[in-house]
Design a protein around this motif. Structure first.
Motif, mmCIF file in Angstrom:
data_model
loop_
_atom_site.group_PDB
_atom_site.id
_atom_site.type_symbol
_atom_site.label_atom_id
_atom_site.label_comp_id
_atom_site.label_asym_id
_atom_site.label_seq_id
_atom_site.Cartn_x
_atom_site.Cartn_y
_atom_site.Cartn_z
ATOM 1 N N GLY A 83 -7.239 -4.799 3.190
ATOM 2 C CA GLY A 83 -6.514 -3.659 2.890
ATOM 3 C C GLY A 83 -6.809 -2.607 1.421
ATOM 4 O O GLY A 83 -6.336 -1.536 2.173
ATOM 5 N N LYS A 84 -7.223 -3.196 0.538
ATOM 6 C CA LYS A 84 -7.081 -2.318 -0.787
ATOM 7 C C LYS A 84 -8.687 -2.009 -0.545
ATOM 8 O O LYS A 84 -8.340 -0.637 -0.091
ATOM 9 C CB LYS A 84 -7.532 -3.780 -1.872
ATOM 10 C CG LYS A 84 -7.562 -2.203 -3.139
ATOM 11 C CD LYS A 84 -8.285 -3.941 -4.550
ATOM 12 C CE LYS A 84 -8.213 -2.950 -5.477
ATOM 13 N NZ LYS A 84 -8.014 -4.369 -6.320
ATOM 14 N N LYS A 85 -9.499 -2.439 0.274
ATOM 15 C CA LYS A 85 -10.414 -1.219 0.030
ATOM 16 C C LYS A 85 -10.590 -0.849 1.067
ATOM 17 O O LYS A 85 -10.695 0.697 1.176
ATOM 18 C CB LYS A 85 -11.815 -2.229 1.212
ATOM 19 C CG LYS A 85 -12.259 -3.674 -0.651
ATOM 20 C CD LYS A 85 -13.052 -4.690 0.261
ATOM 21 C CE LYS A 85 -14.256 -5.653 -0.640
ATOM 22 N NZ LYS A 85 -14.633 -6.497 -0.548
ATOM 23 N N LYS A 86 -9.981 -0.985 3.023
ATOM 24 C CA LYS A 86 -9.656 -0.237 3.282
ATOM 25 C C LYS A 86 -8.816 1.276 3.246
ATOM 26 O O LYS A 86 -8.951 2.236 2.921
ATOM 27 C CB LYS A 86 -8.690 -0.562 4.821
ATOM 28 C CG LYS A 86 -8.780 0.707 6.177
ATOM 29 C CD LYS A 86 -8.481 -0.566 7.159
ATOM 30 C CE LYS A 86 -7.917 0.494 8.358
ATOM 31 N NZ LYS A 86 -6.644 -0.404 8.793
ATOM 32 N N ASN A 143 -5.083 0.340 -7.456
ATOM 33 C CA ASN A 143 -4.404 -0.186 -8.893
ATOM 34 C C ASN A 143 -3.371 -0.886 -7.660
ATOM 35 O O ASN A 143 -2.060 -1.119 -8.828
ATOM 36 C CB ASN A 143 -3.330 1.629 -8.575
ATOM 37 C CG ASN A 143 -2.888 2.052 -7.724
ATOM 38 O OD1 ASN A 143 -3.160 1.835 -6.141
ATOM 39 N ND2 ASN A 143 -1.658 2.387 -7.911
ATOM 40 N N VAL A 144 -3.852 -1.821 -6.770
ATOM 41 C CA VAL A 144 -3.605 -2.918 -6.004
ATOM 42 C C VAL A 144 -3.637 -3.888 -6.615
ATOM 43 O O VAL A 144 -5.271 -4.321 -6.909
ATOM 44 C CB VAL A 144 -3.607 -2.216 -4.472
ATOM 45 C CG1 VAL A 144 -3.127 -4.314 -4.089
ATOM 46 C CG2 VAL A 144 -2.236 -1.852 -4.028
ATOM 47 N N GLN A 145 -3.430 -4.993 -7.424
ATOM 48 C CA GLN A 145 -4.269 -6.606 -7.334
ATOM 49 C C GLN A 145 -3.389 -8.191 -6.905
ATOM 50 O O GLN A 145 -2.247 -7.995 -7.000
ATOM 51 C CB GLN A 145 -4.167 -6.208 -9.151
ATOM 52 C CG GLN A 145 -4.362 -7.839 -9.951
ATOM 53 C CD GLN A 145 -4.095 -7.652 -11.181
ATOM 54 O OE1 GLN A 145 -3.922 -6.468 -11.745
ATOM 55 N NE2 GLN A 145 -3.686 -9.257 -11.900
ATOM 56 N N PRO A 146 -4.586 -8.319 -5.933
ATOM 57 C CA PRO A 146 -3.615 -8.897 -5.640
ATOM 58 C C PRO A 146 -3.912 -10.570 -6.113
ATOM 59 O O PRO A 146 -4.536 -10.659 -6.965
ATOM 60 C CB PRO A 146 -4.923 -9.648 -4.000
ATOM 61 C CG PRO A 146 -4.972 -7.874 -3.498
ATOM 62 C CD PRO A 146 -5.949 -7.360 -5.125
ATOM 63 N N VAL A 147 -2.644 -10.957 -5.955
ATOM 64 C CA VAL A 147 -2.635 -12.343 -6.203
ATOM 65 C C VAL A 147 -1.830 -13.794 -6.027
ATOM 66 O O VAL A 147 -1.168 -14.047 -5.667
ATOM 67 C CB VAL A 147 -1.195 -11.531 -7.659
ATOM 68 C CG1 VAL A 147 -1.040 -13.579 -8.658
ATOM 69 C CG2 VAL A 147 -1.676 -10.363 -8.407
ATOM 70 N N PHE A 198 0.963 -1.370 -0.148
ATOM 71 C CA PHE A 198 0.001 0.233 -0.061
ATOM 72 C C PHE A 198 1.145 1.064 -0.111
ATOM 73 O O PHE A 198 0.321 2.288 -0.460
ATOM 74 C CB PHE A 198 -0.647 0.257 1.070
ATOM 75 C CG PHE A 198 -2.093 -1.340 1.113
ATOM 76 C CD1 PHE A 198 -2.725 -1.486 -0.158
ATOM 77 C CD2 PHE A 198 -1.608 -2.258 1.686
ATOM 78 C CE1 PHE A 198 -3.879 -2.637 -0.031
ATOM 79 C CE2 PHE A 198 -2.983 -3.105 1.606
ATOM 80 C CZ PHE A 198 -3.234 -3.057 1.178
ATOM 81 N N ARG A 199 2.438 1.405 0.217
ATOM 82 C CA ARG A 199 2.456 2.381 0.176
ATOM 83 C C ARG A 199 3.250 2.671 -1.080
ATOM 84 O O ARG A 199 3.827 3.603 -1.554
ATOM 85 C CB ARG A 199 4.328 2.372 1.517
ATOM 86 C CG ARG A 199 4.087 2.326 2.277
ATOM 87 C CD ARG A 199 4.999 1.597 3.939
ATOM 88 N NE ARG A 199 4.584 1.925 5.147
ATOM 89 C CZ ARG A 199 3.861 1.691 5.825
ATOM 90 N NH1 ARG A 199 3.490 0.861 5.388
ATOM 91 N NH2 ARG A 199 4.411 1.507 7.060
ATOM 92 N N LEU A 200 3.388 1.284 -1.667
ATOM 93 C CA LEU A 200 3.970 1.355 -3.227
ATOM 94 C C LEU A 200 2.609 1.649 -3.809
ATOM 95 O O LEU A 200 3.099 2.746 -4.910
ATOM 96 C CB LEU A 200 4.080 -0.508 -3.802
ATOM 97 C CG LEU A 200 6.147 -1.067 -3.353
ATOM 98 C CD1 LEU A 200 5.232 -2.316 -3.131
ATOM 99 C CD2 LEU A 200 7.300 0.133 -3.697
#
Length: 238
Positions: free
Chosen positions: A126-129, A134-138, A99-101
């Motif tokens: 965490g993405k929602k919060k 632009n974060v894609q969990p894989v 999330f810093r990135l």
């Protein structure tokens, strides 16, 4: 103990380390030994692979003193990011760096790769919060981060690579995922420094890391020494 979201099942480890499995694998440089107290008994290019921490260590990854101890705030500066970069956070864990990135890449994206479904759930929450589309969990595997070819500018591994029980296969997959001019970045506790208060197998020397990356066709571009306890080793294609 170092580590960042890289675990496996007992069945997977048995398959990876049994003599039968070893005989059926290609000649990738793996051997076996009696496990050290913090190792798994599988040796790659002379280095015994470390035990994993797993999702139960999530609180340690998010400890309040981490920034002060490791100066994590300096890492983004060291990476010299462009706003449009695509970065893969390999062994993303709880998303401490993800999330810093993401905030540093307003026109780019972050692949948050982990092999544990529990960590993927952390990342989705965490993405929602954080409000970072632009974060894609894989969800990757122990041999494949499941990234498209030519998709990332930087593949970042923070205190994670030393725990990969298939480092050669993972490394080969990451090289394929790099765009032209892409970099692989290893952040590892300094194995050369006995004063770094981390278990032996959870540290790496720059020499060992460079040797393992050379087997993937990568050369050391930079060893940044700004962090107090860790190497930041930046590799690119030869």
């Amino acid at each position: 103990m170092a580590g960042c979201g890289h675990s496996q099942s007992t069945e997977q480890r048995t398959q990876a380390t049994s003599p039968t499995a070893e005989r059926t694998q290609p000649a990738t440089g793996y051997t076996e030994k009696k496990p050290a107290y913090d190792g798994i008994g599988k040796v790659y290019m002379g280095r015994e692979i470390a035990q994993v921490m797993g999702h139960l260590g999530a609180e340690w990854l998010e400890r309040p003193e981490r920034q002060q101890e490791e100066r994590t705030d300096l890492l983004l500066d060291i990476l010299d990011l462009k706003p449009t970069d695509a970065v893969a956070d390999i062994g993303a864990g709880t998303g401490y760096f993800t999330f810093r990135l993401a905030r540093a890449l307003p026109k780019g994206n972050v692949f948050a790769v982990d092999i544990q479904p529990e960590m993927i759930e952390y990342l989705n929450q965490g993405k929602k919060k954080a409000g970072t589309p632009n974060v894609q969990p894989v969800l990757g595997t122990i041999t494949d981060p499941k990234l498209p070819a030519n998709s990332v500018d930087i593949a970042l591994m923070v205190d994670a690579y030393h725990e990969f029980d298939h480092p050669r296969e993972m490394g080969q997959a990451l090289v394929k995922a790099l765009k032209p001019g892409g970099r692989i970045v290893l952040v590892e506790y300094r194995g050369e420094d006995p004063n770094v208060p981390i278990k032996e197998h959870h540290k790496m020397t720059a020499q060992q890391a460079t040797r393992e990356m050379a087997a993937l066709g990568l050369k050391l571009l930079k060893n940044d020494a700004r962090l107090p306890q860790q190497h930041v080793l930046i590799f690119g294609r030869n």
